[in-house]
Write a protein that holds these residues in place. Structure first.
Motif, PDB file in Angstrom:
ATOM      1  N   ALA A   1       0.813 -14.981   0.143  1.00 56.23           N
ATOM      2  CA  ALA A   1       0.911 -13.728  -0.620  1.00 56.23           C
ATOM      3  C   ALA A   1       1.739 -13.932  -1.876  1.00 56.23           C
ATOM      4  O   ALA A   1       1.384 -13.454  -2.958  1.00 56.23           O
ATOM      5  CB  ALA A   1       1.512 -12.634   0.246  1.00 56.23           C
TER       6      ALA A   1
ATOM      7  N   TRP B   1       0.557 -13.358  -5.757  1.00 53.26           N
ATOM      8  CA  TRP B   1       1.285 -12.519  -6.708  1.00 53.26           C
ATOM      9  C   TRP B   1       1.672 -13.311  -7.951  1.00 53.26           C
ATOM     10  O   TRP B   1       1.641 -12.785  -9.056  1.00 53.26           O
ATOM     11  CB  TRP B   1       2.523 -11.932  -6.041  1.00 53.26           C
TER      12      TRP B   1
ATOM     13  N   ILE C   1       7.063  -5.645  -4.709  1.00 53.09           N
ATOM     14  CA  ILE C   1       5.625  -5.894  -4.611  1.00 53.09           C
ATOM     15  C   ILE C   1       5.165  -5.748  -3.163  1.00 53.09           C
ATOM     16  O   ILE C   1       4.133  -5.141  -2.877  1.00 53.09           O
ATOM     17  CB  ILE C   1       5.278  -7.299  -5.144  1.00 53.09           C
TER      18      ILE C   1
ATOM     19  N   ARG D   1       2.423  -3.109  -1.944  1.00 55.92           N
ATOM     20  CA  ARG D   1       1.184  -3.553  -1.308  1.00 55.92           C
ATOM     21  C   ARG D   1       1.003  -2.883   0.053  1.00 55.92           C
ATOM     22  O   ARG D   1      -0.122  -2.546   0.438  1.00 55.92           O
ATOM     23  CB  ARG D   1       1.177  -5.084  -1.157  1.00 55.92           C
ATOM     24  N   GLU D   2       2.098  -2.668   0.774  1.00 65.03           N
ATOM     25  CA  GLU D   2       2.005  -1.931   2.035  1.00 65.03           C
ATOM     26  C   GLU D   2       1.506  -0.519   1.786  1.00 65.03           C
ATOM     27  O   GLU D   2       0.824   0.069   2.634  1.00 65.03           O
ATOM     28  CB  GLU D   2       3.368  -1.889   2.722  1.00 65.03           C
TER      29      GLU D   2
ATOM     30  N   ARG E   1      -0.669   0.211  -0.356  1.00 62.50           N
ATOM     31  CA  ARG E   1      -2.046   0.077  -0.835  1.00 62.50           C
ATOM     32  C   ARG E   1      -2.168   0.196  -2.349  1.00 62.50           C
ATOM     33  O   ARG E   1      -3.196   0.641  -2.868  1.00 62.50           O
ATOM     34  CB  ARG E   1      -2.963   1.110  -0.156  1.00 62.50           C
ATOM     35  N   TYR E   2      -1.137  -0.190  -3.058  1.00 66.29           N
ATOM     36  CA  TYR E   2      -1.225  -0.179  -4.514  1.00 66.29           C
ATOM     37  C   TYR E   2      -1.920  -1.450  -4.990  1.00 66.29           C
ATOM     38  O   TYR E   2      -1.616  -2.545  -4.519  1.00 66.29           O
ATOM     39  CB  TYR E   2       0.170  -0.096  -5.137  1.00 66.29           C
ATOM     40  N   PRO E   3      -2.854  -1.334  -5.954  1.00 62.32           N
ATOM     41  CA  PRO E   3      -3.519  -2.524  -6.489  1.00 62.32           C
ATOM     42  C   PRO E   3      -2.571  -3.336  -7.365  1.00 62.32           C
ATOM     43  O   PRO E   3      -1.603  -2.807  -7.923  1.00 62.32           O
ATOM     44  CB  PRO E   3      -4.672  -1.939  -7.306  1.00 62.32           C
ATOM     45  N   LEU E   4      -2.866  -4.612  -7.515  1.00 58.37           N
ATOM     46  CA  LEU E   4      -1.991  -5.496  -8.277  1.00 58.37           C
ATOM     47  C   LEU E   4      -1.847  -5.052  -9.721  1.00 58.37           C
ATOM     48  O   LEU E   4      -0.768  -5.182 -10.317  1.00 58.37           O
ATOM     49  CB  LEU E   4      -2.515  -6.933  -8.210  1.00 58.37           C
TER      50      LEU E   4
ATOM     51  N   ILE F   1       0.770  -2.428  -9.923  1.00 57.00           N
ATOM     52  CA  ILE F   1       2.093  -2.997  -9.670  1.00 57.00           C
ATOM     53  C   ILE F   1       2.607  -3.692 -10.927  1.00 57.00           C
ATOM     54  O   ILE F   1       3.807  -3.625 -11.235  1.00 57.00           O
ATOM     55  CB  ILE F   1       2.034  -3.976  -8.482  1.00 57.00           C
TER      56      ILE F   1
END
Length: 240
Positions: free
Chosen positions: A143, A147, A177, A181-182, A184-187, A190
């Motif tokens: 992960a 990132w 981050i 991500r937990e 459910r935000y897209p990269l 972020i």
């Protein structure tokens, strides 16, 4: 069963009602999304207004619960297992409740992390290796590499070995981050949050992202309410 005495409908009639193709109508019939349809001596399915109600019910459920759950609900109804269908509905509502509670907790934690300067006492001061950071954040090393490839992290590299080394600022960002991500935000979203935090020290982008996620949950809850209302009407029509 309701609908047997009603006029016949062609696959194209259902397709127009649902805004889909006739092939999709056949797929839904085969999958159990629609109730069983008798066939004419020449092999054509006989659809009725009940099948149209089933199609519109499924589509309403899919908008709120997702296509997979909606399909399982309709399959259970048409198999005569209404308790299972209602269990699936209840489980979906429980999940969105958990997501809303989790979002509130994550938002509070993120605000606390965002306020931490790189030299904050709660952040590790030594330069950590990738495995140590992964354990600290609670993710896999893969992960962290993803990132980094997305431009969210930029750890230093040791001369000679090329090993990654994460300073306090990178560790703080990795924690944020992971939390996002937990949630459910897209990269790409972020990245906006981190860029704003690094550039100005402001967490406004973070607050905006959390508010956007809250609005998305409200929209989903509203769609679920509409879908469950459709399901109630469909069940009532079938039992009438």
């Amino acid at each position: 069963m309701g609908g047997r005495a009603e006029g016949r409908l062609r696959p194209v009639d259902l397709a127009r009602a649902g805004g889909i193709s006739t092939q999709q109508v056949r797929n839904y019939a085969d999958a159990g999304v629609l109730p069983p349809a008798p066939r004419t001596p020449s092999g054509y399915r006989v659809f009725t207004a009940e099948h149209r109600r089933a199609l519109l019910t499924y589509q309403a459920l899919a908008r709120g619960y997702g296509a997979a759950t909606a399909r399982s609900i309709m399959e259970a109804v048409h198999a005569g297992d209404v308790p299972r269908a209602l269990m699936l509905v209840d489980a979906a509502h429980a999940r969105i409740h958990e997501q809303r509670a989790s979002l509130r907790e994550v938002g509070e934690a993120l605000e606390a992390v965002a306020r931490q300067a790189p030299g904050h006492s709660e952040l590790p001061r030594s330069r950590m290796r990738i495995g140590e950071v992964a354990a600290y954040v609670g993710v896999r090393t893969s992960a962290l590499r993803v990132w980094e490839a997305a431009g969210l992290l930029a750890p230093e590299r040791e001369k000679g070995t090329g090993y990654r080394r994460y300073g306090p600022a990178e560790v703080r960002d990795a924690r944020m981050i992971g939390m996002l991500r937990e949630g459910r935000y897209p990269l790409r979203q972020i990245r906006v949050i981190l860029d704003g935090l690094r550039r100005t020290g402001s967490s406004e982008a973070l607050r905006a992202a959390i508010a956007e996620r809250q609005e998305a949950l409200v929209r989903q809850s509203t769609a679920m309410l509409e879908g469950s209302g459709r399901l109630h009407g469909y069940l009532a029509a079938r039992s009438g």
